[in-house]
Design a protein around this motif. Structure first.
Motif, short mmCIF file in Angstrom:
data_model
loop_
_atom_site.label_atom_id
_atom_site.label_comp_id
_atom_site.label_asym_id
_atom_site.label_seq_id
_atom_site.Cartn_x
_atom_site.Cartn_y
_atom_site.Cartn_z
N SER A 50 0.82 -1.21 0.00
CA SER A 50 0.00 0.00 0.00
C SER A 50 0.86 1.26 0.00
N ARG A 51 2.01 1.23 0.70
CA ARG A 51 2.88 2.41 0.69
C ARG A 51 3.44 2.66 -0.70
N LEU A 52 3.85 1.61 -1.40
CA LEU A 52 4.39 1.80 -2.75
C LEU A 52 3.29 2.28 -3.70
N HIS A 53 2.07 1.81 -3.50
CA HIS A 53 0.97 2.29 -4.32
C HIS A 53 0.70 3.77 -4.03
N LEU A 54 0.82 4.16 -2.75
CA LEU A 54 0.65 5.56 -2.38
C LEU A 54 1.75 6.42 -3.01
N LEU A 55 2.97 5.91 -3.02
CA LEU A 55 4.07 6.62 -3.68
C LEU A 55 3.76 6.81 -5.16
N GLY A 56 3.23 5.77 -5.80
CA GLY A 56 2.86 5.89 -7.21
C GLY A 56 1.82 6.97 -7.42
N CYS A 57 0.85 7.05 -6.51
CA CYS A 57 -0.17 8.10 -6.57
C CYS A 57 0.47 9.47 -6.42
N ALA A 58 1.39 9.60 -5.45
CA ALA A 58 2.05 10.89 -5.21
C ALA A 58 2.83 11.34 -6.44
N LEU A 59 3.56 10.43 -7.04
CA LEU A 59 4.36 10.78 -8.22
C LEU A 59 3.46 11.13 -9.41
N LYS A 60 2.33 10.46 -9.52
CA LYS A 60 1.38 10.79 -10.59
C LYS A 60 0.83 12.19 -10.39
N ASN A 61 0.70 12.63 -9.14
CA ASN A 61 0.16 13.97 -8.83
C ASN A 61 1.21 15.07 -8.95
N ASN A 107 12.13 26.07 -11.63
CA ASN A 107 12.91 24.92 -11.16
C ASN A 107 12.30 24.33 -9.88
N THR A 108 10.99 24.23 -9.90
CA THR A 108 10.22 23.84 -8.71
C THR A 108 9.25 22.72 -9.06
N THR A 109 9.00 21.85 -8.11
CA THR A 109 7.99 20.82 -8.27
C THR A 109 7.24 20.63 -6.96
N TYR A 110 5.97 20.25 -7.07
CA TYR A 110 5.24 19.93 -5.85
C TYR A 110 4.31 18.74 -6.07
N ILE A 111 4.04 18.05 -4.95
CA ILE A 111 3.17 16.88 -4.92
C ILE A 111 2.00 17.18 -4.01
N THR A 112 0.83 16.69 -4.35
CA THR A 112 -0.34 16.79 -3.48
C THR A 112 -0.85 15.40 -3.15
N LEU A 113 -1.32 15.23 -1.92
CA LEU A 113 -2.00 14.01 -1.51
C LEU A 113 -3.21 14.41 -0.68
N SER A 114 -4.39 14.04 -1.17
CA SER A 114 -5.63 14.35 -0.46
C SER A 114 -5.92 13.28 0.59
N GLN A 115 -6.84 13.59 1.49
CA GLN A 115 -7.24 12.60 2.48
C GLN A 115 -7.86 11.37 1.81
N GLU A 116 -8.61 11.60 0.75
CA GLU A 116 -9.21 10.47 0.04
C GLU A 116 -8.14 9.53 -0.52
N GLU A 117 -7.08 10.11 -1.05
CA GLU A 117 -5.99 9.29 -1.60
C GLU A 117 -5.25 8.55 -0.49
N LEU A 118 -5.03 9.22 0.63
CA LEU A 118 -4.40 8.55 1.77
C LEU A 118 -5.25 7.37 2.24
N ASP A 119 -6.55 7.59 2.33
CA ASP A 119 -7.46 6.53 2.78
C ASP A 119 -7.50 5.38 1.77
N GLN A 120 -7.48 5.72 0.49
CA GLN A 120 -7.55 4.70 -0.57
C GLN A 120 -6.41 3.71 -0.46
N TYR A 121 -5.23 4.21 -0.06
CA TYR A 121 -4.04 3.36 0.01
C TYR A 121 -3.67 3.01 1.45
N ASN A 122 -4.65 3.06 2.36
CA ASN A 122 -4.48 2.58 3.73
C ASN A 122 -3.29 3.24 4.43
N PHE A 123 -3.23 4.56 4.32
CA PHE A 123 -2.12 5.31 4.91
C PHE A 123 -1.95 5.01 6.39
N SER A 124 -0.71 4.81 6.80
CA SER A 124 -0.37 4.74 8.22
C SER A 124 0.81 5.66 8.47
#
Length: 338
Positions: free
Chosen positions: A213-224, A232-249
């Motif tokens: 689930s953590r690797l799947h969450l990483l994949g989601c983060a990189l996709k975002n 020369n800047t980059t940012y990642i977003t992770l919503s609560q829904e995405e955290l919940d989808q991948y069983n964030f701990s």
């Protein structure tokens, strides 16, 4: 650490004391490593010491010697509050403002103990009677090793202490790649290995225990990931829904922000993570070179930290926060594109 404070600490610890050792909220490897290392040392000297953490810490740190003894203020509130209120000495490690301990703040502010601060972040507040503050240090764990030498206790570093200190140095230096890693850091690491730190096992326990689930969450983060090449800047977003989808701990997003800096030409990387329970977005900032994310976080996002690594927060929505963040970048274009 100046001589006056070294001598004051030696006097303070000359007789057994009841001691509470406090890391910051959401403790990382440096916070847990430094507090446990100090706990092992103080217990060995006959003190009644205990680590009291504001909340839980990541699973990948729970192998550390002594981790099972840490009091969780959220889950063991009465016992934790009693320990703080009855302590004669309170060590605060890896933070320099009492606001960094969340709901523990009131208990620490009410405590009548002597406070000892050991920390490497910028702009320390003045709550501690004894201070060891040095922003040049790679980690609080490196400072704990120096602290033990100041106490003439280098020969008392056990394998348990060595493993704890090594863990904090490893994690806070990005496996020794950050600018704060010095030749002194490496000499200390060599001594720790000689004293029993199992560097191979520690690295594996920290970095090779991913769940699917953590690797799947990483994949989601990189996709975002959003790349702003003009700055020369980059940012990642992770919503609560995405955290919940991948069983964030807790601890699952550790290190995600650093992936942005692996892109060619990127100097500034950010991650915005929604925490619906607290009603905020948690933000991590990373940079390379001279771009000061500590200043950026303090000025715009109620945070702070180091020149190349800092944290902050936002009470606005993800869309509002990222729009605001992007609106700030033009004023820093020259600094980011030099």
């Amino acid at each position: 650490m100046n001589l006056e404070h070294i001598n004051a600490l030696k006097t303070l610890l000359s007789l057994p004391k009841k001691i509470a050792i406090i890391p910051h909220k959401n403790p990382d490897g440096d916070a847990i490593g430094s507090t446990l290392a100090l706990w092992h040392y103080l217990k060995g000297k006959g003190h009644n010491a205990m680590v009291v953490a504001p909340n839980d810490f990541p699973k990948f740190l729970k192998w550390m010697p002594g981790a099972e003894s840490i009091l969780n203020f959220e889950k063991e509130n009465t016992q934790a509050m009693d320990r703080i209120s009855s302590a004669e000495v309170i060590f605060t490690l890896d933070f320099n403002h009492l606001g960094r301990v969340g709901q523990m703040t009131a208990s620490l502010e009410a405590a009548e103990a002597t406070f000892v601060m050991v920390d490497h972040h910028q702009e320390p507040s003045d709550y501690a009677q004894i201070m060891y503050s040095d922003v040049r240090m790679s980690s609080t764990c490196e400072m704990v090793y120096h602290l033990l030498t100041y106490l003439n206790a280098e020969d008392e570093v056990t394998s348990e202490i060595a493993n704890c200190i090594y863990t904090g140095i490893l994690t806070d230096t990005g496996s020794f790649k950050f600018k704060s890693t010095t030749s002194t850091t490496h000499r200390i690491v060599a001594k720790l290995i000689d004293k029993g730190a199992d560097n191979t096992a520690i690295h594996s326990r920290i970095y090779d225990t991913n769940s699917p689930s953590r690797l799947h969450l990483l994949g989601c983060a990189l996709k975002n990931m959003v790349i702003l090449s003009e700055y020369n800047t980059t940012y990642i977003t992770l919503s609560q829904e995405e955290l919940d989808q991948y069983n964030f701990s807790k601890g699952d997003t550790e290190g995600f922000v650093n992936y942005g800096l692996t892109l060619e030409h990127i100097r500034f990387a950010v991650i915005f993570i929604e925490n619906r329970e607290e009603g905020i977005l948690k933000i991590s900032f990373r940079s390379v070179g001279d771009f000061d994310v500590n200043h950026f976080a303090r000025k715009f996002f109620e945070g702070g930290g180091h020149t190349n690594a800092a944290g902050g927060k936002s009470d606005a929505s993800m869309a509002e926060t990222t729009r605001y963040f992007e609106s700030l970048l033009p004023q820093f274009k020259k600094a980011l594109t030099l």
